[in-house]
Each structure stands twice: as structure tokens, then as C-alpha cells.
Scaffold this motif. Structure first.
Motif, short mmCIF file in Angstrom:
data_model
loop_
_atom_site.label_atom_id
_atom_site.label_comp_id
_atom_site.label_asym_id
_atom_site.label_seq_id
_atom_site.Cartn_x
_atom_site.Cartn_y
_atom_site.Cartn_z
N UNK A 41 0.82 -1.06 -0.08
CA UNK A 41 -0.12 -0.04 0.02
C UNK A 41 0.74 1.25 0.01
N UNK A 42 2.02 1.07 0.52
CA UNK A 42 2.68 2.30 0.68
C UNK A 42 3.30 2.83 -0.98
N UNK A 43 3.58 1.68 -1.71
CA UNK A 43 3.86 1.97 -3.07
C UNK A 43 2.72 2.48 -3.98
N UNK A 44 1.65 1.84 -3.62
CA UNK A 44 0.33 2.30 -4.23
C UNK A 44 0.02 3.51 -4.20
N UNK A 45 0.18 4.14 -2.63
CA UNK A 45 -0.28 5.46 -2.48
C UNK A 45 0.79 6.54 -2.97
N UNK A 46 2.05 6.02 -2.73
CA UNK A 46 3.05 7.01 -3.46
C UNK A 46 2.99 7.20 -4.94
N UNK A 47 2.48 6.17 -5.64
CA UNK A 47 2.25 6.26 -7.20
C UNK A 47 1.02 7.36 -7.47
#
Length: 360
Positions: free
Chosen positions: A187-193
């Protein structure tokens, strides 16, 4: 789902994305009030508030259905129990909350962006095209970038290929958002993008007012008149028709004008995608595909006349800044350097290592 733990995490993950959305909404409302231009649905064929959820639902089905079928076959349990098991494993309440924040914040940002972009030539009717064209020729020793590409690549197959690339980009952005919110469990990667794309929209829209342009295909049409008829030819014509109608009667025409060249958000968002997949260390084949698509997108935007070389540079800088700003806001950094959060980075490394060492 413990609300006392979820809210701080939501603020950390989605705070900047929501801020971008709300800033654009405020700008949209102010511009609408000062120009007397009514707000419009950005998608007049299938409204975005229907289209984007449908994309998410479609990706959700692709995520769930194979696992549902596999679980029924492997565990020999009924369809209801199998479905409940898959949904419990893949879609706990926390992930529904994560995906809902991402979809809603991004769509609000997108809808406001489209309206703000449409009002830009009404608020600032001046054009910088001649100055950007002069800047391009200055850095290329008097040559026009589009002419150079037409000479290098020819004026046949390249036009059709790059037109397809342009069309592919249009479809790729909403799909990449859905993948970041539905398929990933990082989820950190998804929110970042998703946050980075929201930053692209916000800063891109504001720059449309500072440096208004229409792009070479409209300011210098003779340079592109000899290219073969492609999808882009039809798109460019319909976009110009919309612009003329909006500027002629913005209060009654039920549509949006979508022409603004600086910076190139095609390049900007493609840079955002490429840097993100590199920084989160997705499989090598995906990174290579992103680099290839980035190069083709840059070529397409200049070859087909959508953007000046200066637009490409501006878009690339914007896309890179958006990745950095989103990393800082979502906690994906080590000091001032963007980096996926350690726990997710370790899990991704272990997943990649497992994929490389597993044998059928």
C-alpha cells in the motif's frame, strides 16, 4: 479495522493526494465564478465517476476470480466458502479503505483538473508558442525538432506507430491507477504512485495558466500536414473544434476544451510511472517496458506535434518532482532520498528472489 490506527495512517498515505484534489477544486470553483463558465462533466461519453469505478471493479474481478476458482479446485470447498476465503485474504476492510481513498481522491483531482484546464485560455488568452518554437530552434541550431524526427523516422509507418503509442498512453493511466489500488498489497507503493500523479495534475494545471500554449500541431500546422491520416489526426481535429466552441460560447457549450501544451503531462506522467517502478524495484521486464514506453511517448509527442521540445523537458522535470514530493509526503524516503518503506522493500525483494529461484 481500528479507526484510531487507520486515520493517522490514512492522513500519512493520502494527505497530499487529498490536498491536491482540494486545491484544484478551489481553483476550479474560483475560476468558474470569475469567468462565469459552468462546471462540466469531464467525460461526456461515459462519466468518469462511472468509468473509473468500472475499471477498478474490472481489475478487482481479475484479482479475485482466478483465486476463487483455484481455491475451489484446490481445497475442494463450495463456491460460497471459497469466495469468502478469497475476499477475507485479499480484501480485508483496511484494503477497501485504502482503495476507496485512492479512487475518490484521484477522481476528484482528475475532474477538477479537466475543468481548470478548460478554463485556462479564457483566463489567460495569450500564447507562448512562438517563444517556445524559437527556444527549440535555438537549442537545435536552427532546426525544428518535429522536422528532425520526420526526416529521421520517415513519414509513413512511424506516424501510425506513434499514433498508437499516444492512444495506448490514454488507456494506460487509468489502468495503472487501478492496478496500484487493487492488485498491489504494497500500500505504501500504491499511495506513493497515485499521489505523484495527483501532483502532476495539480502543478500541470497551474502551469497552463502561467505559460499558455496550444502546441505545434495547431500553431504550425503546415509542418504536420504531410503526415498520413491516423487516429491522432481525428483527435486533433475534434479537440480544436471543442476549443473553438468553448471560446465562442463557454456558458452554453456542453463540453471542455483540452488543449494546453506546456508542460507535457504525457511525458510528465510517463516519467512518474517509470521512476516509480524503478524505485520500488518491480520485476526487470516491467522496468524495461516503462523505459521503452517513455522513449516512445517522448518521440510521439514531438513527432505528432502535440508538444515542443521545451514542453517535454518541462514535463519530465514535473514528473520527477512529483515522484519526489509524493515520496516525502507518504513516508517513502530515507532522508531526502525517495525509497520505498523498508518493510515493503524487503517484502518486494523476497518476492522477486522467490520468483527467480522457484522452479516448476
Amino acid at each position: 479495522m481500528n479507526i484510531t490506527r487507520v486515520l493517522p495512517q490514512t492522513a500519512r498515505q493520502w494527505g497530499l493526494a487529498w490536498a491536491c484534489s482540494l486545491i484544484l477544486v478551489v481553483v476550479m470553483l474560483v475560476m468558474s465564478a470569475t469567468t462565469n463558465v459552468p462546471l462540466r462533466d469531464p467525460d461526456n461519453v461515459l462519466p468518469g465517476y462511472i468509468r473509473f469505478p468500472l475499471i477498478v471493479v474490472g481489475v478487482l474481478a481479475v484479482d479475485v476470480l482466478p483465486r476463487w476458482i483455484l481455491r475451489m479446485s484446490r481445497d475442494r470447498v463450495g463456491p460460497v466458502d471459497s469466495f469468502k476465503g478469497v475476499m477475507r485474504d485479499r480484501w480485508p476492510a483496511s484494503h477497501w479503505w485504502f482503495a476507496a481513498n485512492g479512487v475518490v481522491s484521484w477522481y476528484v483531482c482528475y475532474a477538477a483538473f479537466r475543468n481548470v484546464k478548460s478554463m485556462a485560455p479564457i483566463a489567460n488568452p495569450g500564447l507562448w508558442d512562438d517563444r517556445l518554437a524559437h527556444l527549440d530552434r535555438f537549442f537545435l541550431g536552427g532546426h525544428d525538432p518535429a522536422d528532425v524526427l520526420h526526416s529521421m523516422l520517415g513519414q509513413g509507418w512511424a506516424a501510425h506507430l506513434l499514433s498508437d503509442v499516444y492512444f495506448l498512453w490514454i488507456a494506460m493511466v487509468p489502468v495503472s491507477i487501478a492496478v496500484a489500488l487493487v492488485w498491489t498489497r504494497f500500500t505504501s507503493a500504491g499511495a506513493w504512485f497515485v499521489t505523484a500523479v495527483s501532483v502532476d495534475w495539480l502543478l500541470g494545471a497551474l502551469l497552463y495558466y502561467v505559460i499558455p500554449t496550444v502546441g505545434p500541431i495547431y500553431s504550425d500546422p503546415k509542418t504536420f500536414a504531410h503526415l498520413p491520416h491516423t487516429y491522432v489526426t481525428e483527435l486533433a481535429s475534434s479537440m480544436w473544434d471543442d476549443r473553438v466552441k468553448v471560446l465562442a460560447d463557454p456558458t452554453t457549450y456542453d463540453g471542455l476544451q483540452t488543449i494546453a501544451a506546456f508542460p507535457s503531462l504525457h511525458v510528465g506522467i510517463m516519467v512518474t510511472i517509470t521512476l516509480t517502478v524503478v524505485l520500488i524495484r518491480v520485476p526487470r521486464i516491467v522496468r524495461i517496458a516503462a523505459y521503452v514506453m517513455l522513449v516512445l511517448t517522448i518521440l510521439a509527442t514531438v513527432y505528432l506535434g502535440w508538444h515542443f521540445g521545451a514542453d517535454v523537458i518541462g514535463g519530465a522535470l514535473l514528473g520527477a518532482f512529483a515522484v519526489w514530493a509524493a515520496a516525502m509526503a507518504t513516508g517513502n524516503h530515507e532522508g531526502w532520498r525517495p525509497a520505498l518503506r523498508p518493510q515493503e522493500a524487503q517484502e518486494l525483494d523476497e518476492l522477486a528472489s522467490s520468483a527467480l529461484t522457484t522452479r516448476p
